[in-house]
Design an enzyme around this catalytic site. Structure first.
Site, mmCIF file in Angstrom:
data_model
loop_
_atom_site.group_PDB
_atom_site.id
_atom_site.type_symbol
_atom_site.label_atom_id
_atom_site.label_comp_id
_atom_site.label_asym_id
_atom_site.label_seq_id
_atom_site.Cartn_x
_atom_site.Cartn_y
_atom_site.Cartn_z
ATOM 1 N N ARG A 1 -2.735 -50.300 8.581
ATOM 2 C CA ARG A 1 -4.142 -49.960 8.696
ATOM 3 C C ARG A 1 -4.919 -51.057 9.413
ATOM 4 N NH1 ARG A 1 -5.108 -48.442 3.797
ATOM 5 N NH2 ARG A 1 -5.063 -46.205 4.166
ATOM 6 N N ALA A 2 -4.552 -52.312 9.193
ATOM 7 C CA ALA A 2 -5.266 -53.419 9.830
ATOM 8 C C ALA A 2 -5.156 -53.337 11.354
ATOM 9 C CB ALA A 2 -4.720 -54.751 9.332
#
Length: 697
Positions: free
Chosen positions: A275-276
């Site tokens: 997700r980062a």
């Protein structure tokens, strides 16, 4: 309608303004979590942003704000014909901390369902926030299941409601903004990861900037409309820049070299999952569009990392968010490719209006800012939400380093924490939702039904139908629906888990002062604190040594504050065990008045010795008498026996019997040790109750 403080009149707070604007340009970034001390007017900054968002075209009469150019084919109010529609201002919807699940996602109209035999859906706040802003103040105090629901909706762009035979799916795309004061407790790392960006906010320490804050604040309070009019041109320009950046966003390209830098940065900082990487890519793209460019640069990646990664590097609630900027620069330089040569454009550092030295409107007179300076002011006549401390707990000041005095030893570091056995309070409570002890809650498995004592919140459909069915003939039923009266309605009773108040009473006397021993004790308490954090408990810390006891930490949701107090705890002196138990009794008595529904669990960490204190008399007898005070009030308790060595006196076990609880050694506290510790706690309570009954007989 009250006048809101202009966004461009904000003094300082550049990171916050930039993060909000990037989400206004690209809601796909995933929202903003604003962390900061009280009095920095975090809420007012969010409210000011709502005035900058362009008007929203909607289908007239649609409760779900469908876009007339491309209406949602699955809209519950549809189908809609494509057409010109109408315009309305972008909404900012606030989710209160005490909101129910029905208020958030919507609910079935019970009266229509039973009386008319039709399924009617009442939209919730997620539908109201579609194509606007959903703002959650004190997001760290919101129930976990509500946070999960709204973060899922923010990630997927729609809300899917399945309940009481109703299946509804509607669009829910919004800019999610949460604010929190870390002193009042942290979010779980899994939930932190769901916010796209995070920003730390603090009041400015620059006297000149604080002066400008006060000037603008006073001018705004004197005449809000005139103050807003002075900033109207800057507001209009910033609104136009947002519109232009939104239009440019689809044209921005993300080159392979930049993608490699993003991936390398996330790998270098060992963030979990992917997700980062995705958030950084979206943020860097929005930064380029905000600067008026069509290609992303290394500087965009660096700025995106500073906003998207700090909160994702936390491995435990005791880790402070942060990022090593030197390491970040080294990583970007190592994987630096051929950056495009962008045309000179404004720097992507947020709006440059409203600084104390820019000569903009209000210099020398306009006032604004939070009560602590360094920000924007609360709006209206009342205080900003963060100006009012949480009702249950006082703010926790930073711990002052403690020096070892006469007869004391300096603080030792805690041993590595471990996963502990579950300690729970016996019986069935009705406290705040959590994950420790059994309780009647709004959420959980349905165990039965009852007549509602107030507003009906969770209908037990089968029980309601069963109550109404025998009376249908007498009530003259003729249509499809049941003839239902108020007396027929039944509330579902559900059993889940509650959070408790875990109060630690830690022996810091000379008998505990051996370095390895105290290190192990601190490691055990730290492990229990970590467990309390995960189970959404409040925690408090009482320590006793020398001649007296003190409250090292009043009950709070901030377990990292408790860990900080524990880390700096020195040892030495005599063992005033009775004073520690009496101090714990006083703390619990006050907490019962403040929050009677939250059941306490007393955890006494000691070897059981009692060798003195201020009170005259036999120390052992005084400690036993103090322990019986807790037992008389039914306080669930556990004694963590810290006695070591080949010869053991068993004093901690005697103390546990006086408390009506159970004793457990440091080794038994580990989750991989002896099974059934919870049963031991409950058995100890049962034994004490039986003994009390026999004495009464």
């Amino acid at each position: 309608m009250s006048t809101r403080y202009p966004f461009t009149a904000v003094v300082g707070m550049d990171d916050l303004r930039l993060a909000l604007l990037l989400n206004a340009v690209s809601p796909a970034v995933g929202g903003v979590l604003v962390r900061g001390e009280k009095g920095t007017a975090k809420s007012t900054a969010v409210r000011a942003l709502a005035e900058l968002l362009p008007a929203v075209p909607v289908v007239a009469g649609c409760r779900f704000s469908c876009d007339p150019a491309s209406p949602d084919p699955g809209c519950p109010d549809g189908p809609h014909e494509a057409g010109p529609g109408a315009e309305r201002p972008a909404r900012m919807v606030e989710l209160p901390v005490g909101a129910s699940e029905d208020r958030l996602v919507g609910s079935l109209d019970i009266e229509k369902a039973l009386a008319e035999g039709v399924k009617a859906f009442e939209p919730g706040l997620l539908a109201d926030a579609h194509r606007g802003i959903l703002y959650v103040d004190e997001v760290n105090l919101l129930h976990d299941h509500l946070i999960d629901l709204l973060l899922d909706a923010a990630a997927m762009g729609f809300s899917h409601v399945e309940r009481e035979g109703v299946s509804v799916r509607h669009a829910a795309r919004f800019l999610l903004v949460g604010t929190m004061n870390p002193e009042e407790g942290e979010l779980r790392p899994q939930l932190l990861d769901r916010f796209g960006l995070t920003v730390e906010v603090a009041a400015s320490r620059d006297p000149e900037q604080r002066v400008e804050v006060v000037r603008r604040r006073l001018a705004f309070e004197d005449d809000p409309a005139a103050f807003a009019a002075r900033w109207a041109d800057e507001e209009a320009a910033l609104r136009g820049r947002i519109v232009a950046a939104r239009a440019l966003l689809p044209q921005v390209t993300l080159g392979d070299a930049v993608l490699l830098q993003i991936a390398a940065t996330c790998a270098a900082f060992e963030v979990d999952g992917m997700r980062a990487d995705i958030v950084m890519a979206r943020t860097a793209t929005a930064l380029a569009a905000w600067a008026g460019r069509t290609e992303v640069t290394s500087e965009d990646v660096r700025q995106a990392a500073l906003l998207a990664l700090p909160h994702r590097r936390r491995r435990s609630p005791f880790d402070a968010p942060g990022l090593d900027e030197d390491k970040l620069d080294e990583t970007l330089e190592q994987f630096k490719g051929e950056d495009p040569d962008p045309d000179p454009e404004p720097e992507p550092d947020g709006p440059d209006d409203g600084g104390p030295d820019d000569g903009g409107p209000g210099d020398g007179g306009p006032g604004g800012g939070g009560p602590d300076g360094g920000g924007i002011p609360p709006q209206g006549d009342g205080p900003a939400p963060e100006d009012v401390p949480a009702p249950e707990e006082a703010p926790v000041p930073e711990p002052a380093p403690q020096r070892a005095g006469a007869g004391e030893r300096a603080a030792v570091k805690a041993a590595e924490p471990f996963r502990t056995k579950v300690l729970s309070v016996p019986g069935l409570g009705e406290g705040a939702a959590g994950r420790r002890s059994r309780a009647r809650t709004e959420h959980g498995r349905t165990t039965g039904s009852t007549r509602p004592r107030g507003a009906l919140t969770k209908l037990h459909l089968a029980a309601t139908v069963q109550a109404a069915a025998p009376h249908q003939k007498a009530r003259g039923r003729t249509g499809r629906g049941l003839v239902v009266r108020r007396d027929d309605l039944r509330q579902a009773t559900r059993e889940g888990r509650e959070g408790n108040l875990v109060l630690f009473a830690v022996d810091a006397s000379g008998s505990m002062a051996a370095r390895q021993r105290m290190s192990a004790v601190k490691g055990a308490v730290l492990s229990l604190l970590l467990d309390a954090y995960q189970r959404r408990d409040k925690v408090g810390l009482v320590t006793f040594r020398g001649r007296d006891a003190e409250v090292a930490l009043p009950p709070t949701s901030s377990v990292d504050a408790a860990a900080a107090r524990l880390e700096q705890l020195p040892t030495g002196g005599r063992t005033p065990l009775s004073a520690g138990l009496l101090k714990a009794h006083d703390v619990l008595r006050v907490e019962r008045l403040r929050d009677p529904s939250r059941r306490p669990l007393l955890v006494v960490v000691t070897d059981g010795r009692a060798t003195g204190g201020r009170a005259a008399g036999d120390p052992v007898a005084l400690a036993a008498r103090a322990a019986r005070l807790h037992a008389a009030e039914g306080t669930a308790s556990v004694v963590v026996d810290c006695e070591t060595g080949p010869v053991r006196l068993g004093l901690a076990g005697q103390l546990a019997r006086e408390l009506g609880g159970t004793a457990v050694t440091l080794d038994e506290l580990r989750a991989d040790a002896i099974a059934g510790l919870v049963r031991d706690v409950q058995a100890g309570q049962a034994r004490h109750a039986a003994q009390t009954n026999r004495r009464a007989a």
